[in-house]
Design a protein around this motif. Structure first.
Motif, PDB file in Angstrom:
ATOM      1  N   LEU A  13       0.835  -1.208   0.000  1.00 42.60           N
ATOM      2  CA  LEU A  13       0.000   0.000   0.000  1.00 42.60           C
ATOM      3  C   LEU A  13       0.866   1.252   0.000  1.00 42.60           C
ATOM      4  O   LEU A  13       0.527   2.253  -0.619  1.00 42.60           O
ATOM      5  N   VAL A  22      -4.491  -1.328  -3.934  1.00 47.01           N
ATOM      6  CA  VAL A  22      -5.603  -2.189  -3.503  1.00 47.01           C
ATOM      7  C   VAL A  22      -6.202  -2.991  -4.647  1.00 47.01           C
ATOM      8  O   VAL A  22      -6.757  -4.056  -4.450  1.00 47.01           O
ATOM      9  N   LYS A  39     -17.005  -2.913 -10.594  1.00 49.24           N
ATOM     10  CA  LYS A  39     -17.110  -3.550  -9.268  1.00 49.24           C
ATOM     11  C   LYS A  39     -18.193  -2.862  -8.430  1.00 49.24           C
ATOM     12  O   LYS A  39     -18.991  -3.518  -7.758  1.00 49.24           O
ATOM     13  N   SER A  64     -10.399  -2.283   4.359  1.00 49.72           N
ATOM     14  CA  SER A  64     -10.884  -1.103   3.626  1.00 49.72           C
ATOM     15  C   SER A  64      -9.881  -0.556   2.614  1.00 49.72           C
ATOM     16  O   SER A  64     -10.283   0.103   1.650  1.00 49.72           O
ATOM     17  N   GLY A  65      -8.599  -0.767   2.830  1.00 52.99           N
ATOM     18  CA  GLY A  65      -7.596  -0.300   1.868  1.00 52.99           C
ATOM     19  C   GLY A  65      -7.652   1.211   1.707  1.00 52.99           C
ATOM     20  O   GLY A  65      -7.500   1.953   2.672  1.00 52.99           O
ATOM     21  N   PHE A  68     -12.556   2.056  -0.909  1.00 53.03           N
ATOM     22  CA  PHE A  68     -13.608   1.777  -1.905  1.00 53.03           C
ATOM     23  C   PHE A  68     -14.938   1.462  -1.222  1.00 53.03           C
ATOM     24  O   PHE A  68     -15.984   2.039  -1.544  1.00 53.03           O
ATOM     25  N   LEU A  86      -5.794  -4.398   8.096  1.00 52.69           N
ATOM     26  CA  LEU A  86      -4.619  -5.034   8.692  1.00 52.69           C
ATOM     27  C   LEU A  86      -3.486  -4.031   8.883  1.00 52.69           C
ATOM     28  O   LEU A  86      -2.670  -4.180   9.795  1.00 52.69           O
ATOM     29  N   ASP A 107      -6.746  -7.790  12.330  1.00 59.43           N
ATOM     30  CA  ASP A 107      -6.703  -8.907  11.379  1.00 59.43           C
ATOM     31  C   ASP A 107      -7.983  -9.719  11.571  1.00 59.43           C
ATOM     32  O   ASP A 107      -8.187 -10.301  12.645  1.00 59.43           O
ATOM     33  N   ILE A 108      -8.816  -9.758  10.558  1.00 56.09           N
ATOM     34  CA  ILE A 108     -10.128 -10.399  10.677  1.00 56.09           C
ATOM     35  C   ILE A 108     -10.003 -11.913  10.888  1.00 56.09           C
ATOM     36  O   ILE A 108     -10.945 -12.557  11.341  1.00 56.09           O
ATOM     37  N   GLY A 109      -8.821 -12.475  10.610  1.00 53.08           N
ATOM     38  CA  GLY A 109      -8.623 -13.911  10.830  1.00 53.08           C
ATOM     39  C   GLY A 109      -8.145 -14.247  12.236  1.00 53.08           C
ATOM     40  O   GLY A 109      -7.953 -15.423  12.558  1.00 53.08           O
ATOM     41  N   VAL A 128     -10.571  -9.294   0.054  1.00 52.02           N
ATOM     42  CA  VAL A 128      -9.813  -9.362   1.300  1.00 52.02           C
ATOM     43  C   VAL A 128      -9.649 -10.815   1.761  1.00 52.02           C
ATOM     44  O   VAL A 128      -8.541 -11.277   2.018  1.00 52.02           O
TER      45      VAL A 128
HETATM   46  C1  LIG Z   1      -6.837  -6.029  -2.306  1.00 50.60           C
HETATM   47  S1  LIG Z   1      -7.014  -4.822  -1.027  1.00 50.60           S
HETATM   48  C2  LIG Z   1      -8.739  -4.424  -1.178  1.00 50.60           C
HETATM   49  C3  LIG Z   1      -9.109  -3.108  -0.537  1.00 50.60           C
HETATM   50  C4  LIG Z   1     -10.574  -2.675  -0.672  1.00 50.60           C
HETATM   51  N1  LIG Z   1     -11.461  -3.576   0.024  1.00 50.60           N
HETATM   52  C5  LIG Z   1     -10.967  -2.555  -2.115  1.00 50.60           C
HETATM   53  O1  LIG Z   1     -11.851  -3.294  -2.562  1.00 50.60           O
HETATM   54  O2  LIG Z   1     -10.403  -1.710  -2.817  1.00 50.60           O
HETATM   55  C6  LIG Z   1      -6.937  -5.803   0.435  1.00 50.60           C
HETATM   56  C7  LIG Z   1      -6.953  -4.976   1.729  1.00 50.60           C
HETATM   57  O3  LIG Z   1      -7.240  -5.858   2.818  1.00 50.60           O
HETATM   58  C8  LIG Z   1      -6.315  -5.657   3.863  1.00 50.60           C
HETATM   59  N2  LIG Z   1      -6.182  -6.965   4.521  1.00 50.60           N
HETATM   60  C9  LIG Z   1      -5.503  -8.051   4.066  1.00 50.60           C
HETATM   61  N3  LIG Z   1      -5.632  -9.068   4.921  1.00 50.60           N
HETATM   62  C10 LIG Z   1      -6.430  -8.631   5.941  1.00 50.60           C
HETATM   63  C11 LIG Z   1      -6.908  -9.228   7.154  1.00 50.60           C
HETATM   64  N4  LIG Z   1      -6.595 -10.492   7.461  1.00 50.60           N
HETATM   65  N5  LIG Z   1      -7.690  -8.487   7.984  1.00 50.60           N
HETATM   66  C12 LIG Z   1      -7.992  -7.196   7.679  1.00 50.60           C
HETATM   67  N6  LIG Z   1      -7.552  -6.576   6.543  1.00 50.60           N
HETATM   68  C13 LIG Z   1      -6.785  -7.286   5.690  1.00 50.60           C
HETATM   69  C14 LIG Z   1      -5.054  -5.151   3.182  1.00 50.60           C
HETATM   70  O4  LIG Z   1      -4.255  -4.389   4.077  1.00 50.60           O
HETATM   71  C15 LIG Z   1      -5.638  -4.308   2.043  1.00 50.60           C
HETATM   72  O5  LIG Z   1      -5.851  -2.973   2.446  1.00 50.60           O
END
Ligand SMILES: C[S@@+](CC[C@H](N)C(=O)[O-])C[C@H]1O[C@@H](n2cnc3c(N)ncnc32)[C@H](O)[C@@H]1O
Length: 266
Positions: A13, A22, A39, A64-65, A68, A86, A107-109, A128
């Motif tokens: 990022l 993103v 999208k 959220s990145g 979007f 994250l 981290d959602i996981g 995500v």
């Molecule tokens: C491909 S980007 C997509 C961003 C946005 N949702 C979009 O559609 O443009 C993935 C985003 O998810 C975040 N991310 C990746 N793994 C994650 C996790 N386990 N928990 C929370 N956020 C996460 C990354 O830091 C990144 O900002």
């Protein structure tokens, strides 16, 4: 491992401002701009099925990145939207760009994850969850989301839903359709509807036809890397995509799934 994952996204990022970080990292800004328009329309079409009472809806956007999902929900006129990411990088920027909203690093996981502000009427996770490569953490993410939803609340997320075996790389796991559905159901969520996000604008990952993939790489894939050709192809393909994704029930690339936490849990 957890630090590696965070570091990957922090660096990605930081090095690629805006939609390239993103969106698709090897694609140009102009192309990603068109892809994000398509999208947004897909998300809108699917979310309508949830019949949310927008002025009262409380929404959480995960991963959220650059925002979007946040912008999408604001444009729908929801009562409140907050975000989790994250990375510190994304959270810092989101706080600057949307000073009136709440953002959290997380981290959602994670096995223990209390989402501040829960319960929500809707949770979105766009591009995500397939970045969670560990299967236990992937399943955990759905449980965390379900716990954050009110009964009768919805989750909308994107994934690749592969029909022909899974595909894993260092930072992405494209799982099989049935494995994703099993994770959704095990968490206590019910699938409502799945629609394709793209038909031609995304790499056809969900096909056994290597020739089709090669043709895509040489045409759309090549154009998508260039700012000029990305703009031309994006302009021409976006309207085709809107029609194609509206009539097709499945696609060869990323798809969106709407799920619901049952209103009455037993
Ligand atoms: C491909 S980007 C997509 C961003 C946005 N949702 C979009 O559609 O443009 C993935 C985003 O998810 C975040 N991310 C990746 N793994 C994650 C996790 N386990 N928990 C929370 N956020 C996460 C990354 O830091 C990144 O900002």
């Amino acid at each position: 491992v957890s630090q590696d994952r965070k570091q990957y996204w922090e660096e990605r990022l930081r090095a690629n401002a805006g939609l390239r970080g993103v969106g698709h990292i090897s694609h140009s800004y102009s192309w990603n701009g068109w892809a994000y328009r398509v999208k947004k329309r897909g998300l809108h079409r699917l979310v309508r099925l949830a019949r949310l009472d927008m002025p009262r809806a409380r929404v959480l956007d995960i991963g959220s990145g650059t925002g979007f999902g946040i912008e999408f929900w604001l444009s729908r006129g929801v009562a409140s939207v907050s975000g989790v990411d994250l990375t510190d990088h994304a959270v810092e920027h989101l706080r600057i760009n949307f000073p009136e909203l709440l953002f959290f690093q997380g981290d959602i996981g994670d096995p223990q994850f209390d989402l501040p502000g829960a319960p929500f009427d809707m949770v979105s996770a766009m591009e995500v969850l397939f970045h969670i490569t560990d299967d236990n953490r992937y399943r955990r993410a759905f449980c965390n989301i379900k716990d954050a939803l009110r009964p009768g609340g919805y989750l909308v997320f994107s994934d690749n839903f592969l029909r022909h075996g899974e595909l894993r790389t260092a930072h992405q796991a494209s799982r099989r359709h049935e494995d994703i559905m099993a994770a959704v159901r095990e968490a206590g969520l019910e699938p409502v509807k799945r629609i394709p996000m793209f038909m031609f604008m995304g790499y056809p990952v969900d096909t056994t036809n290597a020739r089709r993939q090669q043709i895509w790489r040489r045409t759309v894939g090549r154009a998508a890397r260039s700012d000029r050709w990305g703009a031309v192809f994006g302009f021409l393909l976006a309207p085709v995509e809107l029609v194609a994704t509206a009539v097709a029930s499945e696609g060869p690339t990323v798809e969106l799934l709407l799920c619901r936490r049952p209103a009455v849990t037993v």
